[in-house]
Motif scaffolding. Structure first.
Motif, PDB file in Angstrom:
ATOM      1  N   LYS A 110       0.845  -1.205   0.000  1.00  0.00           N
ATOM      2  CA  LYS A 110       0.000   0.000   0.000  1.00  0.00           C
ATOM      3  C   LYS A 110       0.875   1.248   0.000  1.00  0.00           C
ATOM      4  O   LYS A 110       0.599   2.211  -0.711  1.00  0.00           O
ATOM      5  CB  LYS A 110      -0.922   0.014   1.230  1.00  0.00           C
ATOM      6  N   THR A 113       2.625   1.595  -3.552  1.00  0.00           N
ATOM      7  CA  THR A 113       1.746   1.913  -4.676  1.00  0.00           C
ATOM      8  C   THR A 113       0.835   3.105  -4.409  1.00  0.00           C
ATOM      9  O   THR A 113       0.247   3.630  -5.348  1.00  0.00           O
ATOM     10  CB  THR A 113       0.859   0.703  -5.034  1.00  0.00           C
ATOM     11  N   ALA A 115      -1.916   2.891  -2.770  1.00  0.00           N
ATOM     12  CA  ALA A 115      -3.281   2.383  -2.806  1.00  0.00           C
ATOM     13  C   ALA A 115      -4.050   2.862  -1.585  1.00  0.00           C
ATOM     14  O   ALA A 115      -3.533   2.852  -0.472  1.00  0.00           O
ATOM     15  CB  ALA A 115      -3.264   0.858  -2.845  1.00  0.00           C
ATOM     16  N   ASP A 120      -8.173   0.078  -5.899  1.00  0.00           N
ATOM     17  CA  ASP A 120      -6.769  -0.331  -6.005  1.00  0.00           C
ATOM     18  C   ASP A 120      -6.542  -1.789  -5.597  1.00  0.00           C
ATOM     19  O   ASP A 120      -5.397  -2.245  -5.577  1.00  0.00           O
ATOM     20  CB  ASP A 120      -5.905   0.572  -5.105  1.00  0.00           C
ATOM     21  N   GLN A 123      -4.560  -3.970  -8.057  1.00  0.00           N
ATOM     22  CA  GLN A 123      -3.150  -3.576  -8.101  1.00  0.00           C
ATOM     23  C   GLN A 123      -2.404  -4.152  -6.892  1.00  0.00           C
ATOM     24  O   GLN A 123      -1.306  -4.699  -7.033  1.00  0.00           O
ATOM     25  CB  GLN A 123      -3.063  -2.047  -8.104  1.00  0.00           C
ATOM     26  N   GLY A 126      -2.171  -7.989  -7.191  1.00  0.00           N
ATOM     27  CA  GLY A 126      -1.184  -8.342  -8.214  1.00  0.00           C
ATOM     28  C   GLY A 126       0.236  -8.219  -7.695  1.00  0.00           C
ATOM     29  O   GLY A 126       1.082  -9.093  -7.924  1.00  0.00           O
ATOM     30  N   ALA A 127       0.503  -7.134  -6.981  1.00  0.00           N
ATOM     31  CA  ALA A 127       1.839  -6.927  -6.412  1.00  0.00           C
ATOM     32  C   ALA A 127       2.145  -7.972  -5.341  1.00  0.00           C
ATOM     33  O   ALA A 127       3.268  -8.476  -5.255  1.00  0.00           O
ATOM     34  CB  ALA A 127       1.949  -5.523  -5.834  1.00  0.00           C
TER      35      ALA A 127
END
Length: 150
Positions: A110, A113, A115, A120, A123, A126-127
């Motif tokens: 978090k 990114t 987020a 989010d 995302q 995925g990370a």
């Protein structure tokens, strides 16, 4: 390599005449071989332990779902069989991240990114999978990401 450990365990189980264990180990080998064929035709290169781990995780997830269905359906003998298979599969899986470790990884991603909302989530997931895929419990992570982003 995990693949070699599975082959050695299969031979040991065969010599010890452990029918159920041998059958489960052969199922694992067959699934891995199927996945090898899929990967060969797709042209993607995946590291061997990652491939084997993903096959084992999928098999473990299937067993957990089956156990849950058999228990709710009153078929304890089938649930016991699936539980025994799950125990063999989990012997070869790497140790999964704990809930606290997963929360820490989510917070780190978090921060990286930026987020902040449910938009989010894809995302962040995925990370997480990219960094910790082999040792990440997807179901647990999904719930924790939802809680962290809401």
């Amino acid at each position: 390599m995990i693949r070699d450990d599975i082959k050695a365990a299969t031979i040991t189980a065969m010599k010890a005449k452990e029918k159920e264990r041998t059958a489960t180990l052969r199922q694992i080998s067959a699934k891995i071989k199927d996945r090898d064929i899929e990967e060969r035709t797709s042209g993607k290169e995946i590291e061997d332990d990652a491939l084997v781990t993903s096959v084992l995780q999928k098999m473990a997830k299937q067993r957990r779902e089956s156990i849950e269905m058999y228990v709710t359906g009153g078929r304890q003998e089938l649930a016991d069989k699936e539980t025994a298979e799950l125990a063999v599969i989990e012997e070869f899986l790497p140790q999964m991240m704990s809930e606290d470790e997963t929360k820490a990884a989510i917070e780190a991603i978090k921060a990286e990114t930026g987020a902040s909302s449910m938009k989010d989530m894809g995302q962040v997931m995925g990370a997480l999978k990219a960094k910790h895929g082999a040792v990440l419990d997807g179901k647990l992570a999904s719930g924790l990401v939802k809680a962290a982003l809401s």
